[in-house]
Write an enzyme that holds these catalytic residues in place. Structure first.
Site, PDB file in Angstrom:
ATOM      1  N   HIS A 111      10.565 -34.899 -47.262  1.00  0.00           N
ATOM      2  CA  HIS A 111      10.415 -34.548 -45.849  1.00  0.00           C
ATOM      3  C   HIS A 111      11.470 -35.199 -44.957  1.00  0.00           C
ATOM      4  O   HIS A 111      11.313 -35.177 -43.733  1.00  0.00           O
ATOM      5  CB  HIS A 111       9.039 -34.962 -45.329  1.00  0.00           C
ATOM      6  N   LYS A 120       7.090 -34.094 -29.506  1.00  0.00           N
ATOM      7  CA  LYS A 120       7.339 -34.678 -30.824  1.00  0.00           C
ATOM      8  C   LYS A 120       7.490 -36.181 -30.654  1.00  0.00           C
ATOM      9  O   LYS A 120       7.642 -36.672 -29.533  1.00  0.00           O
ATOM     10  CB  LYS A 120       8.574 -34.080 -31.476  1.00  0.00           C
ATOM     11  N   ARG A 121       7.395 -36.894 -31.770  1.00  0.00           N
ATOM     12  CA  ARG A 121       7.481 -38.351 -31.659  1.00  0.00           C
ATOM     13  C   ARG A 121       8.836 -38.763 -31.081  1.00  0.00           C
ATOM     14  O   ARG A 121       9.838 -38.059 -31.234  1.00  0.00           O
ATOM     15  CB  ARG A 121       7.244 -39.012 -33.014  1.00  0.00           C
ATOM     16  N   LYS A 164      15.772 -36.966 -32.428  1.00  0.00           N
ATOM     17  CA  LYS A 164      15.099 -35.825 -31.811  1.00  0.00           C
ATOM     18  C   LYS A 164      15.615 -35.570 -30.386  1.00  0.00           C
ATOM     19  O   LYS A 164      15.338 -34.551 -29.791  1.00  0.00           O
ATOM     20  CB  LYS A 164      13.584 -36.034 -31.832  1.00  0.00           C
ATOM     21  N   THR A 222       7.741 -28.145 -37.302  1.00  0.00           N
ATOM     22  CA  THR A 222       6.711 -27.094 -37.215  1.00  0.00           C
ATOM     23  C   THR A 222       6.310 -26.837 -35.769  1.00  0.00           C
ATOM     24  O   THR A 222       5.739 -25.803 -35.471  1.00  0.00           O
ATOM     25  CB  THR A 222       5.466 -27.458 -38.044  1.00  0.00           C
ATOM     26  N   LYS A 254       5.049 -23.317 -33.828  1.00  0.00           N
ATOM     27  CA  LYS A 254       3.840 -23.198 -33.008  1.00  0.00           C
ATOM     28  C   LYS A 254       4.174 -22.648 -31.623  1.00  0.00           C
ATOM     29  O   LYS A 254       3.471 -21.774 -31.094  1.00  0.00           O
ATOM     30  CB  LYS A 254       3.156 -24.564 -32.888  1.00  0.00           C
TER      31      LYS A 254
END
Length: 846
Positions: free
Chosen positions: A369, A560-561, A566, A668, A672
């Site tokens: 992952h 998201k975290r 990110k 993901t 969504k």
């Protein structure tokens, strides 16, 4: 919710009713919870309802397990340190097809189902995408009728509850179990001894065989807690089994009698710490020890359980194990299952090394992952020697035999031997869990096409040359039951009304929505669904934070975290850019925007927490500036969770998927948001690459460097030169480092400026700034064209059929696990993209 004292549960009417749920609800409220009209509190009503619904599941739950036993089907065991389940009430009712029935029943009794749903805590069993993917897989495995078990840990406390104080993150205990868990069934008869420490004694048997005994260990019990996982309207109920740590002795009675009460319970407390908290802070040695104990605790208990079941069915026919059992390792966290199975087969069952290793390799598969080398688990050899001495011996033996085979095949590349070795080199000798997982599994999979290509070409390139067919791709997916039907019932109802209810288990049916692109009534209904969701989210934000936002504005969402790769920071640079434009020209025609950010920063991740502070600092300035006049809002929503995501996602217009290309394995959240009609602004990273292929580049707002461009630029990258040459970027960064957003705290955000400008900008924020701003401008102009935006929103949702976790799990079942579904009929996707009716042991085309 209507006052409980008005409910007819607390009248003197006879309690004989025709509706079983009615009876069960009343019975549990009175007899299980021991409540009457004077003592009942709102949470009691939720618990009674959950118990009543669980009761409805039990017959199918038992029948499903019996069906698996009777047919002797191969079973899948999914080992994961995280299962981010969220709240279960709505999801279970949806899968049972009982939501409306339950809502009407409760209204008749004086309760609101929507209010009761809000009383359920999120299950604190996960943190982010890894755990949510595991939860989606459980839903899909049950919906497809696959004989599957989930195995995890019953953490008493989740990762943490996030609050914001003075703009800074504060972590508080997430005691999600403080009122109990009405869904679970405790199985005290399924308790297994898990051992740590001790020493290994080597003896020679009469036939000359070496035997190993692991003795003088510190032991803890793993007690099973089961949670039902129903499939979608198919009668299948699978099982999530969570392990709780219990002391082998409640207290040391001699110490207690001597009055040394603290010492008497010390061993009990230390033992039970194993299942106390998800992700203990591993900055400290004690946290790393506890984390390793958790990982072994999970695999040791789970393997004992699955092997107990295997022996009940097949006896000691260990050569059949891989034919009847498939174990999926969700990342490297359960990798100790490999040496643990070897230990059991050799030490406990008496097998020789070669057959034990063949069985082990044929049983396990491993999902990778991450693309970040620092995220690949490595455990100090000294720590394994202390906690798991026999397992370290086995790992050494696995490694030696593997390297010996390579030397026999090709002795010309000693560098490759070191790179693929499970044991890292001096001076910091460590055990590389990713290498162990690859060597000990028959199949390794990436989770998006780009991710898998990078694994093969870089991170696992040596292994790919050694095992050319072992690394495959299975792109992630999401369950439409949770992420459309549960989170966005208005939109789901509109879709089903127009294209049929089959979409719940056949997401490819969404393509029919494109036939409605010229239907003005449908497009208006589509906009209405989005507007209602935006109004509800705006009310929530105003109620909780006192910030008014305009539902007509463009809702841009990044959930998201918090992590540098990110790039929440890039998002903030855009907000500051818009803010400067407004300040420079207060009369400028700016597309009204509401930027919504939510996510948690790891407690020990200083830069992520500083970026979170910057988000809140910019928010405070922008939201209170009269020049802005409501045209720009920045809101940070604290304590991100599944239930919060279910409120944010339906209201989203623009999905921010802006990680540095080549860093996000899949994602993901991107799926969504698109499924709910949000348009994507993003880099070509993770599964966004495949989404763009399915949706069409022209229907997204793509920008920035691609993964191969990032790799090529790295050697010559000079962010300081870009900063000097770009006036708009320079003005934005100077505002940040100039304390505009940190009044009274000079220099607070200078580390962010330095990281971007002077320390190499490792995640290419500066490099992608111009392209990102241009893409945001394009998105703003498009949003002003209402009909065009609506058409693109419909197209984005319509082309998301491939990204169902039903398709993902069907690919695992076919390409990795070789498992068949139970005989109950259910709709299932196949790897070639077609959809079949699964019946018994074969596929019959619908």
């Amino acid at each position: 919710m209507t006052e409980h004292t008005e409910s007819r549960f607390f009248t003197d009417e006879p309690r004989f009713r025709s509706h079983p749920l009615d009876e069960a609800f009343a019975r549990h409220l009175e007899y299980s919870l021991v409540r009457d009209k004077h003592t009942v509190v709102p949470h009691d009503s939720f618990k009674a309802l959950a118990m009543a619904i669980r009761e409805r599941l039990i017959r199918d739950w038992l029948r499903t397990q019996e069906e698996y036993r009777r047919n002797g089907l191969k079973r899948v065991y999914y080992l994961s340190m995280e299962f981010l389940m969220g709240r279960l009430l709505r999801n279970i009712l949806t899968n049972l097809g009982s939501y409306q029935e339950c809502r009407v029943l409760l209204e008749d009794l004086g309760f609101s189902l929507e209010d009761l749903r809000e009383l359920e805590p999120d299950m604190g069993l996960g943190n982010g995408g890894l755990g949510r993917l595991a939860a989606c897989f459980l839903d899909s495995m049950a919906t497809l009728g696959l004989p599957a078990f989930g195995y995890g840990i019953r953490y008493e406390f989740g990762i943490f509850r996030q609050t914001i104080v003075g703009g800074e993150q504060r972590e508080e205990a997430d005691n999600w179990l403080r009122a109990g868990n009405p869904w679970e069934v405790v199985r005290p008869e399924l308790s297994y001894r898990v051992r740590f420490g001790g020493r290994v004694v080597t003896e020679q048997s009469n036939d000359g065989r070496l035997e190993f005994r692991w003795i003088d260990t510190d032991d803890v019990l793993a007690v099973a807690h089961d949670t039902p996982v129903p499939g979608y309207r198919n009668g299948v109920v699978n099982n999530l089994r969570l392990w709780q740590a219990k002391a082998t002795l409640e207290l040391d009675f001699p110490d207690f009698n001597r009055g040394d009460y603290m010492t008497a319970v010390e061993s009990k407390n230390q033992s039970e710490n194993i299942s106390k908290v998800l992700y203990p802070n591993d900055v400290f040695h004690e946290g790393r020890v506890l984390r390793l104990k958790q990982e072994y605790f999970l695999v040791a208990a789970s393997l004992q359980d699955m092997l107990r079941h295997f022996e009940e069915q097949h006896g000691p026919a260990w050569d059949l194990l891989a034919e009847r059992v498939a174990v999926q390792l969700n990342d490297t966290h359960p990798a100790l299952a490999i040496p643990e199975l070897m230990r059991i087969l050799i030490d406990d069952k008496g097998l020789d090394w070669i057959p034990a290793w063949e069985i082990t390799q044929s049983t396990f598969a491993y999902t990778n992952h991450t693309l970040m080398p620092e995220a690949l688990e490595r455990w100090p050899v000294s720590l394994l020697e202390e906690l798991l001495p026999r397992h370290l011996q086995i790992i050494y033996e696995i490694n030696q035999r593997f390297l010996d085979q390579l030397r026999d095949d090709d002795s010309a590349d000693p560098g490759r031997l070191q790179r693929v070795s499970i044991i890292g080199a001096e001076p910091d000798r460590n055990v590389r869990m990713a290498n162990l997982s690859v060597i000990g599994s028959h199949t390794v999979n990436g989770v998006s096409a780009l991710h898998t290509d990078i694994l093969r070409d870089t991170l696992l390139a040596d292994f790919n040359r050694i095992f050319p067919d072992k690394i495959i791709n299975i792109t992630n997916g999401i369950t439409p039951r949770r992420w459309l039907f549960d989170s966005n019932p208005l939109l789901a109802e509109l879709i089903m009304d127009r294209i049929g209810p089959e979409v719940a288990t056949d997401l490819t049916q969404l393509t029919k929505l494109e036939d409605l692109l010229e239907d003005e009534s449908f497009k208006q209904d589509w906009r209405n669904c989005k507007w209602v969701s935006k109004v509800e989210l705006a009310r929530l934000i105003e109620h909780e934070q006192g910030i008014e936002i305009d539902p007509e504005s463009l809702f841009s969402v990044q959930i998201k975290r918090l992590h540098e790769y990110k790039r929440q920071l890039l998002n903030i640079l855009h907000v500051v850019t818009l803010y400067r434009r407004i300040k420079d020209n207060p009369d400028a025609d700016i597309v009204p925007r509401t930027v919504l950010i939510s996510g948690k920063a790891a407690p020990g991740y200083g830069m992520a927490k500083l970026i979170l502070q910057l988000i809140n600092g910019v928010s405070r300035v922008v939201n209170n500036d009269t020049d802005v006049d409501g045209r720009l809002r920045l809101v940070f929503l604290p304590d991100y969770s599944v239930s919060l995501a279910m409120k944010i996602i339906p209201a989203s217009d623009l999905s921010e998927q802006i990680s540095t290309a080549g860093y996000e394995a899949s994602g993901t959240g991107n799926m969504k948001l698109a499924l709910n009609g949000a348009l994507t602004i993003g880099t070509r990273d993770g599964a966004t690459v495949e989404m763009a292929k399915a949706i069409g580049d022209e229907n997204l707002f793509l920008f920035g460097l691609a993964a191969d461009e990032v790799a090529r630029l790295r050697e010559s990258y000079d962010p300081h030169a870009i900063y000097r040459a770009n006036p708009e970027l320079r003005g934005v960064l100077d505002m940040i480092t100039g304390d505009v957003f940190s009044p009274g705290r000079p220099g607070l955000f200078k580390p962010i400026f330095d990281a971007l400008v002077h320390h190499g900008d490792p995640f290419f924020v500066v490099a992608d700034y111009d392209a990102y701003i241009e893409a945001q401008d394009r998105a703003g102009r498009c949003f002003q064209e209402r009909d065009r935006w609506t058409r693109l929103s419909i197209i984005n949702a319509a082309r998301m059929g491939h990204f169902s976790s039903d398709r993902t799990v069907a690919e695992y079942a076919s390409c990795v696990w070789n498992v068949q579904p139970v005989e109950q009929a259910c709709t299932a996707p196949t790897p070639d993209g077609t959809w079949d009716r699964v019946v018994g042991n074969g596929h019959a085309t619908v």
